[in-house]
Design an enzyme around this catalytic site. Structure first.
Site, PDB file in Angstrom:
ATOM      1  N   GLN A  35      -4.888   1.750  -3.610  1.00  0.00           N
ATOM      2  CA  GLN A  35      -5.958   1.536  -2.638  1.00  0.00           C
ATOM      3  C   GLN A  35      -7.182   0.942  -3.327  1.00  0.00           C
ATOM      4  O   GLN A  35      -7.522   1.318  -4.443  1.00  0.00           O
ATOM      5  CB  GLN A  35      -6.314   2.881  -2.003  1.00  0.00           C
ATOM      6  CG  GLN A  35      -7.198   2.801  -0.789  1.00  0.00           C
ATOM      7  CD  GLN A  35      -7.214   4.107  -0.020  1.00  0.00           C
ATOM      8  OE1 GLN A  35      -6.274   4.879  -0.098  1.00  0.00           O
ATOM      9  NE2 GLN A  35      -8.274   4.348   0.733  1.00  0.00           N
TER      10      GLN A  35
ATOM     11  N   GLN B 270       1.872  14.291  -6.420  1.00  0.00           N
ATOM     12  CA  GLN B 270       0.920  13.264  -6.843  1.00  0.00           C
ATOM     13  C   GLN B 270      -0.430  13.408  -6.144  1.00  0.00           C
ATOM     14  O   GLN B 270      -1.479  13.119  -6.729  1.00  0.00           O
ATOM     15  CB  GLN B 270       1.509  11.875  -6.556  1.00  0.00           C
ATOM     16  CG  GLN B 270       0.710  10.731  -7.144  1.00  0.00           C
ATOM     17  CD  GLN B 270       0.790   9.495  -6.274  1.00  0.00           C
ATOM     18  OE1 GLN B 270       0.310   9.490  -5.152  1.00  0.00           O
ATOM     19  NE2 GLN B 270       1.386   8.449  -6.798  1.00  0.00           N
TER      20      GLN B 270
ATOM     21  N   ARG C  73       1.083   9.298   4.700  1.00  0.00           N
ATOM     22  CA  ARG C  73       0.231   9.648   3.552  1.00  0.00           C
ATOM     23  C   ARG C  73      -1.226   9.322   3.841  1.00  0.00           C
ATOM     24  O   ARG C  73      -2.124  10.134   3.598  1.00  0.00           O
ATOM     25  CB  ARG C  73       0.723   8.870   2.319  1.00  0.00           C
ATOM     26  CG  ARG C  73      -0.036   9.128   1.019  1.00  0.00           C
ATOM     27  CD  ARG C  73       0.523   8.192  -0.053  1.00  0.00           C
ATOM     28  NE  ARG C  73       0.068   8.516  -1.396  1.00  0.00           N
ATOM     29  CZ  ARG C  73      -1.028   8.022  -1.968  1.00  0.00           C
ATOM     30  NH1 ARG C  73      -1.797   7.183  -1.283  1.00  0.00           N
ATOM     31  NH2 ARG C  73      -1.348   8.354  -3.203  1.00  0.00           N
TER      32      ARG C  73
ATOM     33  N   HIS D  32      -6.421  13.150  -5.358  1.00  0.00           N
ATOM     34  CA  HIS D  32      -5.832  13.660  -6.603  1.00  0.00           C
ATOM     35  C   HIS D  32      -6.588  14.877  -7.136  1.00  0.00           C
ATOM     36  O   HIS D  32      -6.895  14.972  -8.328  1.00  0.00           O
ATOM     37  CB  HIS D  32      -5.748  12.541  -7.652  1.00  0.00           C
ATOM     38  CG  HIS D  32      -4.959  11.366  -7.179  1.00  0.00           C
ATOM     39  ND1 HIS D  32      -3.596  11.417  -7.003  1.00  0.00           N
ATOM     40  CD2 HIS D  32      -5.341  10.126  -6.798  1.00  0.00           C
ATOM     41  CE1 HIS D  32      -3.172  10.256  -6.537  1.00  0.00           C
ATOM     42  NE2 HIS D  32      -4.210   9.462  -6.392  1.00  0.00           N
TER      43      HIS D  32
ATOM     44  N   SER E  80      -1.138   5.416  -8.080  1.00  0.00           N
ATOM     45  CA  SER E  80      -1.352   6.207  -6.864  1.00  0.00           C
ATOM     46  C   SER E  80      -0.467   5.690  -5.727  1.00  0.00           C
ATOM     47  O   SER E  80       0.759   5.754  -5.814  1.00  0.00           O
ATOM     48  CB  SER E  80      -2.844   6.200  -6.498  1.00  0.00           C
ATOM     49  OG  SER E  80      -3.131   7.120  -5.475  1.00  0.00           O
ATOM     50  N   LEU E  81      -1.052   5.136  -4.678  1.00  0.00           N
ATOM     51  CA  LEU E  81      -0.285   4.538  -3.582  1.00  0.00           C
ATOM     52  C   LEU E  81       0.781   3.571  -4.104  1.00  0.00           C
ATOM     53  O   LEU E  81       1.894   3.483  -3.566  1.00  0.00           O
ATOM     54  CB  LEU E  81      -1.229   3.789  -2.642  1.00  0.00           C
ATOM     55  CG  LEU E  81      -0.611   2.709  -1.752  1.00  0.00           C
ATOM     56  CD1 LEU E  81       0.224   3.340  -0.664  1.00  0.00           C
ATOM     57  CD2 LEU E  81      -1.678   1.820  -1.167  1.00  0.00           C
TER      58      LEU E  81
END
Length: 296
Positions: free
Chosen positions: A9, A244, A113, A195, A88-89
């Protein structure tokens, strides 16, 4: 060995994916499919939308995912990874590109998500901050000594670590870190503490979507954010993907592990060049480049 990496992102930009749509039938088919799966015209927002429209939670994560995965698809045989990782994503983009997830399932999980993270953000005021110019262990110690919830969230590269948590705790940690010599301690314009333990409601919601999805053995190892280690085992992939959201992104450690395991070239697949910049700061001896669609 070629290592392909997928951004997260923040990499979005107006017009993203339009060149793929214009030049490749498979891209057009996938964009149309995405519009149906999501229930709104995401391709129109990606191609013509404003920066603010692209920042909407339900748009941002699917948009970055779509750009990355469709680019990998149109590359055909030119997309030939020996290993992959995603920030991440980007981990979901990577898993879809290497066949662990179908396009439809990958997009549905990304959408769920995004919505789950947005809901978690609305439950409690929280934020993130980028800390520049300090050793990781100094930042970790300050976070652990600060009252409230504040943790190391993104180990992006040496000298750049993002912290995440409750707003007062993040602000207090930033003040302490400036006193300890941080070049910058900048609160980021984000809506939540990604996170961190504050994403637990999102983790529980995402777990249900992931547990209901069938994963296949990927065509090459993926180095996941939670462990920074290579795996092709679907059970491990699923577990790491779920955790995650509440665990730190070990990006620096993942890149170092990939190099140790033989990566000789990194190729970023998707919008922007943020990962190339990070990798250059982790180890400038390994060449990095941008993935390109054939003929464009």
């Amino acid at each position: 060995m070629k290592a392909y990496v997928f951004p997260g992102q923040g990499a979005q930009f107006t017009g993203m994916g339009k060149d793929l749509y214009d030049h490749f039938e498979v891209a057009r088919d996938l964009f149309h499919q995405a519009n149906e799966i999501l229930g709104f015209d995401i391709s129109k927002i990606m191609f013509e939308g404003t920066a603010d429209e692209l920042k909407e939670t339900k748009v941002t994560q699917p948009a970055v995912f779509l750009h990355s995965v469709i680019l990998a698809k149109v590359m055909g045989e030119d997309f030939a990874p020996d290993m992959v990782a995603g920030h991440s994503l980007g981990e979901l983009s990577a898993l879809t590109a290497i066949g662990a997830l179908s396009f439809e399932d990958g997009l549905r999980i990304v959408s769920e998500r995004a919505l789950a993270m947005q809901d978690a953000c609305e439950m409690q005021a929280s934020t993130m901050a980028a800390i520049l110019g300090l050793q990781d262990d100094v930042i970790e110690k300050v976070c652990s000594d600060t009252s409230g919830v504040v943790v190391a969230a993104n180990y992006n590269c040496p000298g750049q670590l993002v912290i995440s948590g409750e707003i007062p705790a993040v602000e207090a940690a930033c003040a302490t870190l400036k006193d300890k010599g941080a070049k910058r301690a900048l609160v980021l314009p984000v809506g939540g503490a990604f996170h961190s333990p504050l994403m637990e409601p999102a983790r529980e919601r995402l777990a249900k979507a992931i547990d209901a999805t069938e994963f296949e053995k990927p065509l090459c190892p993926i180095y996941q954010n939670v462990t920074n280690l290579a795996t092709t085992a679907t059970d491990d992939i699923v577990t790491n993907l779920i955790y995650q959201l509440t665990a730190p992104v070990k990006w620096t450690q993942s890149i170092q592990e990939m190099i140790k395991d033989g990566a000789t070239e990194f190729i970023e697949v998707g919008p922007g060049k943020a990962l190339q910049g990070m990798i250059g700061k982790i180890d400038r001896s390994v060449p990095v480049s941008q993935a390109e669609a054939p003929g464009i």
